[in-house]
Design a protein around this motif. Structure first.
Motif, mmCIF file in Angstrom:
data_model
loop_
_atom_site.group_PDB
_atom_site.id
_atom_site.type_symbol
_atom_site.label_atom_id
_atom_site.label_comp_id
_atom_site.label_asym_id
_atom_site.label_seq_id
_atom_site.Cartn_x
_atom_site.Cartn_y
_atom_site.Cartn_z
ATOM 1 N N PRO A 54 0.842 -1.139 0.019
ATOM 2 C CA PRO A 54 0.097 -0.130 -0.182
ATOM 3 C C PRO A 54 0.758 1.385 -0.079
ATOM 4 O O PRO A 54 2.037 1.139 0.478
ATOM 5 C CB PRO A 54 -0.608 -0.045 1.119
ATOM 6 C CG PRO A 54 0.177 -0.812 2.263
ATOM 7 C CD PRO A 54 0.791 -1.829 1.343
ATOM 8 N N PHE A 55 0.307 2.229 -0.633
ATOM 9 C CA PHE A 55 1.070 3.717 -0.588
ATOM 10 C C PHE A 55 0.895 4.357 0.657
ATOM 11 O O PHE A 55 -0.056 4.405 1.299
ATOM 12 C CB PHE A 55 0.538 4.550 -1.685
ATOM 13 C CG PHE A 55 1.193 5.576 -2.024
ATOM 14 C CD1 PHE A 55 2.339 5.673 -2.800
ATOM 15 C CD2 PHE A 55 1.159 6.813 -1.681
ATOM 16 C CE1 PHE A 55 3.122 6.562 -3.281
ATOM 17 C CE2 PHE A 55 1.724 8.024 -1.924
ATOM 18 C CZ PHE A 55 3.096 7.825 -2.607
ATOM 19 N N PRO A 56 2.056 4.565 1.214
ATOM 20 C CA PRO A 56 2.181 4.923 2.709
ATOM 21 C C PRO A 56 1.850 6.728 2.808
ATOM 22 O O PRO A 56 1.704 7.081 3.818
ATOM 23 C CB PRO A 56 3.619 4.817 3.170
ATOM 24 C CG PRO A 56 4.458 4.997 1.980
ATOM 25 C CD PRO A 56 3.529 4.369 0.757
ATOM 26 N N GLY A 57 2.061 7.320 1.781
ATOM 27 C CA GLY A 57 1.715 8.591 1.800
ATOM 28 C C GLY A 57 0.271 9.515 1.399
ATOM 29 O O GLY A 57 -0.579 8.679 1.181
ATOM 30 N N SER A 58 0.195 10.600 1.427
ATOM 31 C CA SER A 58 -1.095 11.557 0.907
ATOM 32 C C SER A 58 -1.366 11.525 -0.527
ATOM 33 O O SER A 58 -0.449 10.865 -1.295
ATOM 34 C CB SER A 58 -0.807 12.750 1.519
ATOM 35 O OG SER A 58 0.225 13.410 1.085
ATOM 36 N N ASN A 59 -2.120 12.072 -0.809
ATOM 37 C CA ASN A 59 -2.653 12.267 -2.322
ATOM 38 C C ASN A 59 -1.541 13.052 -2.751
ATOM 39 O O ASN A 59 -1.135 13.083 -4.179
ATOM 40 C CB ASN A 59 -3.903 13.076 -2.359
ATOM 41 C CG ASN A 59 -5.108 11.941 -1.894
ATOM 42 O OD1 ASN A 59 -5.000 10.950 -2.272
ATOM 43 N ND2 ASN A 59 -6.161 12.678 -1.845
#
Length: 94
Positions: A54-59
């Motif tokens: 999963p992508f750990p950051g924000s938009n």
């Protein structure tokens, strides 16, 4: 005396180059930020995925990942979506 003048000239030249280069980088960063806003797409279509899952950051982090990987002209938005938190890159539909 000439040696001191040469050192001062060299130092001033380095400072001018440093100031000029950081200004260019700051302007470039502002342009990338503007492209990452969701309002950057009028008619968005899915393009690619970016980053780890999963992508750990924000938009915003997702958008910067997309711009770094695919180029500023190819991306108008990056969004973290789905239950698996994938970073999805969007482009303008033609």
């Amino acid at each position: 005396m000439a040696k001191n003048l040469s050192s001062v000239t060299f130092t001033v030249l380095l400072l001018v180059l440093l100031m000029a280069s950081t200004e260019i980088l700051r302007i470039e960063a502002m342009n990338i930020k503007a492209r990452c806003l969701p309002q950057g797409c009028k008619n968005a279509t899915f393009s690619e995925e970016c980053g780890v899952e999963p992508f750990p950051g924000s938009n915003n982090d997702c958008c910067h990942c997309c711009v770094a990987k695919y180029g500023r002209e190819a991306v108008c938005k990056g969004v973290v979506e789905g239950p698996d938190k994938h970073c999805h890159c969007y482009k303008e539909r033609v």
